[in-house]
Design a protein around this motif. Structure first.
Motif, PDB file in Angstrom:
ATOM      1  N   ALA A   1     -35.659 -29.406 -45.524  1.00 52.87           N
ATOM      2  CA  ALA A   1     -34.542 -29.519 -44.978  1.00 52.87           C
ATOM      3  C   ALA A   1     -34.855 -29.167 -43.163  1.00 52.87           C
ATOM      4  O   ALA A   1     -35.782 -28.434 -43.048  1.00 52.87           O
ATOM      5  CB  ALA A   1     -33.642 -28.465 -45.249  1.00 52.87           C
ATOM      6  N   PRO A   2     -34.163 -29.972 -42.442  1.00 53.80           N
ATOM      7  CA  PRO A   2     -34.313 -29.667 -41.261  1.00 53.80           C
ATOM      8  C   PRO A   2     -34.059 -28.275 -40.573  1.00 53.80           C
ATOM      9  O   PRO A   2     -33.023 -27.758 -41.093  1.00 53.80           O
ATOM     10  CB  PRO A   2     -33.416 -30.523 -40.198  1.00 53.80           C
ATOM     11  CG  PRO A   2     -32.997 -31.765 -41.369  1.00 53.80           C
ATOM     12  CD  PRO A   2     -33.135 -30.903 -42.701  1.00 53.80           C
ATOM     13  N   LEU A   3     -34.838 -27.554 -39.923  1.00 49.83           N
ATOM     14  CA  LEU A   3     -34.958 -26.283 -39.504  1.00 49.83           C
ATOM     15  C   LEU A   3     -33.918 -26.155 -37.959  1.00 49.83           C
ATOM     16  O   LEU A   3     -34.224 -26.919 -37.265  1.00 49.83           O
ATOM     17  CB  LEU A   3     -35.958 -25.634 -39.045  1.00 49.83           C
ATOM     18  CG  LEU A   3     -36.735 -25.517 -40.410  1.00 49.83           C
ATOM     19  CD1 LEU A   3     -38.308 -24.925 -40.444  1.00 49.83           C
ATOM     20  CD2 LEU A   3     -36.149 -24.662 -41.621  1.00 49.83           C
ATOM     21  N   PRO A   4     -32.890 -25.169 -38.002  1.00 47.95           N
ATOM     22  CA  PRO A   4     -32.037 -25.171 -36.976  1.00 47.95           C
ATOM     23  C   PRO A   4     -32.932 -24.769 -35.609  1.00 47.95           C
ATOM     24  O   PRO A   4     -33.927 -24.070 -35.403  1.00 47.95           O
ATOM     25  CB  PRO A   4     -31.051 -24.066 -37.172  1.00 47.95           C
ATOM     26  CG  PRO A   4     -31.578 -23.199 -38.237  1.00 47.95           C
ATOM     27  CD  PRO A   4     -32.648 -24.045 -39.137  1.00 47.95           C
ATOM     28  N   ALA A   5     -31.826 -25.041 -34.545  1.00 54.33           N
ATOM     29  CA  ALA A   5     -32.499 -24.580 -33.304  1.00 54.33           C
ATOM     30  C   ALA A   5     -32.173 -23.077 -32.897  1.00 54.33           C
ATOM     31  O   ALA A   5     -31.325 -22.582 -34.008  1.00 54.33           O
ATOM     32  CB  ALA A   5     -31.871 -25.487 -32.041  1.00 54.33           C
ATOM     33  N   MET A   6     -32.744 -22.583 -31.846  1.00 57.06           N
ATOM     34  CA  MET A   6     -32.355 -21.329 -31.496  1.00 57.06           C
ATOM     35  C   MET A   6     -31.681 -21.192 -30.359  1.00 57.06           C
ATOM     36  O   MET A   6     -32.233 -21.605 -29.132  1.00 57.06           O
ATOM     37  CB  MET A   6     -33.443 -20.497 -31.700  1.00 57.06           C
ATOM     38  CG  MET A   6     -33.377 -18.967 -31.067  1.00 57.06           C
ATOM     39  SD  MET A   6     -34.983 -18.123 -30.921  1.00 57.06           S
ATOM     40  CE  MET A   6     -34.534 -16.785 -30.123  1.00 57.06           C
ATOM     41  N   ASP A   7     -30.407 -20.670 -30.143  1.00 52.63           N
ATOM     42  CA  ASP A   7     -29.758 -20.745 -28.705  1.00 52.63           C
ATOM     43  C   ASP A   7     -30.231 -19.310 -27.943  1.00 52.63           C
ATOM     44  O   ASP A   7     -29.715 -18.305 -28.378  1.00 52.63           O
ATOM     45  CB  ASP A   7     -28.164 -20.785 -28.898  1.00 52.63           C
ATOM     46  CG  ASP A   7     -27.904 -20.758 -27.305  1.00 52.63           C
ATOM     47  OD1 ASP A   7     -28.045 -20.113 -26.557  1.00 52.63           O
ATOM     48  OD2 ASP A   7     -26.603 -21.436 -27.300  1.00 52.63           O
ATOM     49  N   GLN A   8     -31.172 -19.462 -27.285  1.00 56.22           N
ATOM     50  CA  GLN A   8     -31.692 -18.003 -26.771  1.00 56.22           C
ATOM     51  C   GLN A   8     -30.757 -17.187 -26.126  1.00 56.22           C
ATOM     52  O   GLN A   8     -30.691 -16.024 -26.268  1.00 56.22           O
ATOM     53  CB  GLN A   8     -33.158 -18.250 -25.861  1.00 56.22           C
ATOM     54  CG  GLN A   8     -32.749 -18.901 -24.527  1.00 56.22           C
ATOM     55  CD  GLN A   8     -34.058 -19.207 -23.747  1.00 56.22           C
ATOM     56  OE1 GLN A   8     -35.052 -19.187 -24.307  1.00 56.22           O
ATOM     57  NE2 GLN A   8     -33.623 -19.365 -22.549  1.00 56.22           N
ATOM     58  N   ASP A   9     -29.893 -17.811 -25.321  1.00 57.15           N
ATOM     59  CA  ASP A   9     -28.896 -16.977 -24.596  1.00 57.15           C
ATOM     60  C   ASP A   9     -27.884 -16.340 -25.516  1.00 57.15           C
ATOM     61  O   ASP A   9     -27.369 -15.346 -25.507  1.00 57.15           O
ATOM     62  CB  ASP A   9     -28.174 -17.858 -23.364  1.00 57.15           C
ATOM     63  CG  ASP A   9     -29.202 -18.329 -22.271  1.00 57.15           C
ATOM     64  OD1 ASP A   9     -29.911 -17.429 -21.823  1.00 57.15           O
ATOM     65  OD2 ASP A   9     -28.990 -19.382 -22.041  1.00 57.15           O
ATOM     66  N   GLN A  10     -27.407 -17.137 -26.497  1.00 59.42           N
ATOM     67  CA  GLN A  10     -26.579 -16.775 -27.559  1.00 59.42           C
ATOM     68  C   GLN A  10     -27.160 -15.321 -28.312  1.00 59.42           C
ATOM     69  O   GLN A  10     -26.449 -14.201 -28.401  1.00 59.42           O
ATOM     70  CB  GLN A  10     -25.852 -17.628 -28.545  1.00 59.42           C
ATOM     71  CG  GLN A  10     -25.290 -17.128 -29.708  1.00 59.42           C
ATOM     72  CD  GLN A  10     -25.109 -18.255 -30.743  1.00 59.42           C
ATOM     73  OE1 GLN A  10     -25.125 -19.308 -30.349  1.00 59.42           O
ATOM     74  NE2 GLN A  10     -24.889 -17.787 -31.964  1.00 59.42           N
ATOM     75  N   TYR A  11     -28.539 -15.407 -28.706  1.00 61.64           N
ATOM     76  CA  TYR A  11     -29.171 -14.376 -29.398  1.00 61.64           C
ATOM     77  C   TYR A  11     -29.332 -13.125 -28.506  1.00 61.64           C
ATOM     78  O   TYR A  11     -29.083 -12.014 -28.862  1.00 61.64           O
ATOM     79  CB  TYR A  11     -30.658 -14.770 -29.682  1.00 61.64           C
ATOM     80  CG  TYR A  11     -30.903 -15.569 -30.843  1.00 61.64           C
ATOM     81  CD1 TYR A  11     -29.903 -16.711 -31.421  1.00 61.64           C
ATOM     82  CD2 TYR A  11     -31.640 -15.233 -32.044  1.00 61.64           C
ATOM     83  CE1 TYR A  11     -29.828 -17.391 -32.628  1.00 61.64           C
ATOM     84  CE2 TYR A  11     -31.731 -15.889 -33.127  1.00 61.64           C
ATOM     85  CZ  TYR A  11     -31.055 -16.990 -33.361  1.00 61.64           C
ATOM     86  OH  TYR A  11     -31.119 -17.776 -34.676  1.00 61.64           O
ATOM     87  N   VAL A  12     -29.520 -13.545 -27.217  1.00 56.17           N
ATOM     88  CA  VAL A  12     -29.912 -12.169 -26.206  1.00 56.17           C
ATOM     89  C   VAL A  12     -28.585 -11.462 -26.200  1.00 56.17           C
ATOM     90  O   VAL A  12     -28.444 -10.239 -26.138  1.00 56.17           O
ATOM     91  CB  VAL A  12     -30.384 -12.443 -24.876  1.00 56.17           C
ATOM     92  CG1 VAL A  12     -30.322 -11.661 -24.113  1.00 56.17           C
ATOM     93  CG2 VAL A  12     -31.836 -13.013 -25.125  1.00 56.17           C
ATOM     94  N   SER A  13     -27.544 -12.312 -25.990  1.00 52.10           N
ATOM     95  CA  SER A  13     -26.230 -11.707 -25.510  1.00 52.10           C
ATOM     96  C   SER A  13     -25.555 -10.805 -26.736  1.00 52.10           C
ATOM     97  O   SER A  13     -24.823 -10.184 -26.653  1.00 52.10           O
ATOM     98  CB  SER A  13     -25.022 -12.560 -25.068  1.00 52.10           C
ATOM     99  OG  SER A  13     -24.872 -13.726 -26.100  1.00 52.10           O
TER     100      SER A  13
END
Length: 169
Positions: A86-98
């Motif tokens: 299965a394709p692995l998802p992206a990581m939204d760095q700004d969303q993670y940090v906030s």
């Protein structure tokens, strides 16, 4: 010794992989862990809570981001090494940090987290066989090998440690 990726599948990955010096990647990861923790261990709680410019992350947020990124990349290594299709998802760095509230954590907690994550990454890499090292999966709709992700972990930290040295310290 693990081979350096000969072909970087996505130019986005190359910006980090190209920063990594030649040598034994596990040794490089170990030395990087010690060097990073030694440098950051002398940073005060006050300095760790500051940004270098308006709208930029605090040093605590940068270290939290580095830790979260390595966690995500280690998961990708595990998934691809275990033949995840299965394709692995992206990581939204700004969303993670906030969402993480890193500024509420102590500097000591953040450094301990960074140290633990690297130790876990090293443990995982030590059990990856040669077939899995070159195995490819899909991340962000692009093929990527386990080896490229490992080199990307080192390069990502090199990138951020240069920013830290140049802008924060």
């Amino acid at each position: 010794m693990r081979p350096r990726p000969l072909f970087i599948e996505n130019p986005e990955h190359d910006r980090y992989v190209s920063l990594v010096p030649d040598g034994d990647i596990e040794e490089i990861l170990n030395k990087q862990q010690a060097k990073t923790l030694t440098l950051l261990g002398s940073v005060s709680e006050e300095l760790a809570s500051k940004t270098y410019a308006p709208g930029k992350w605090t040093l605590k947020e940068v270290i939290g981001h580095m830790t979260d990124s390595e966690r995500v990349m280690s998961y990708r290594i595990l998934a691809i090494a275990r033949n995840e299709i299965a394709p692995l998802p992206a990581m939204d760095q700004d969303q993670y940090v906030s969402a993480a509230n890193f500024n509420k954590l102590s500097w000591e907690q953040l450094l301990a987290g960074l140290d633990t994550v690297r130790s876990n990454t090293l443990s995982l890499i030590s059990i990856i066989d040669e077939a899995a090292w070159v195995r490819k999966g899909t991340v962000m709709n692009s093929p990527v090998s386990v080896g490229t992700i490992v080199y990307g972990i080192v390069g990502h930290e090199l990138h951020h440690m240069k920013v830290i040295s140049d802008k924060y310290l």
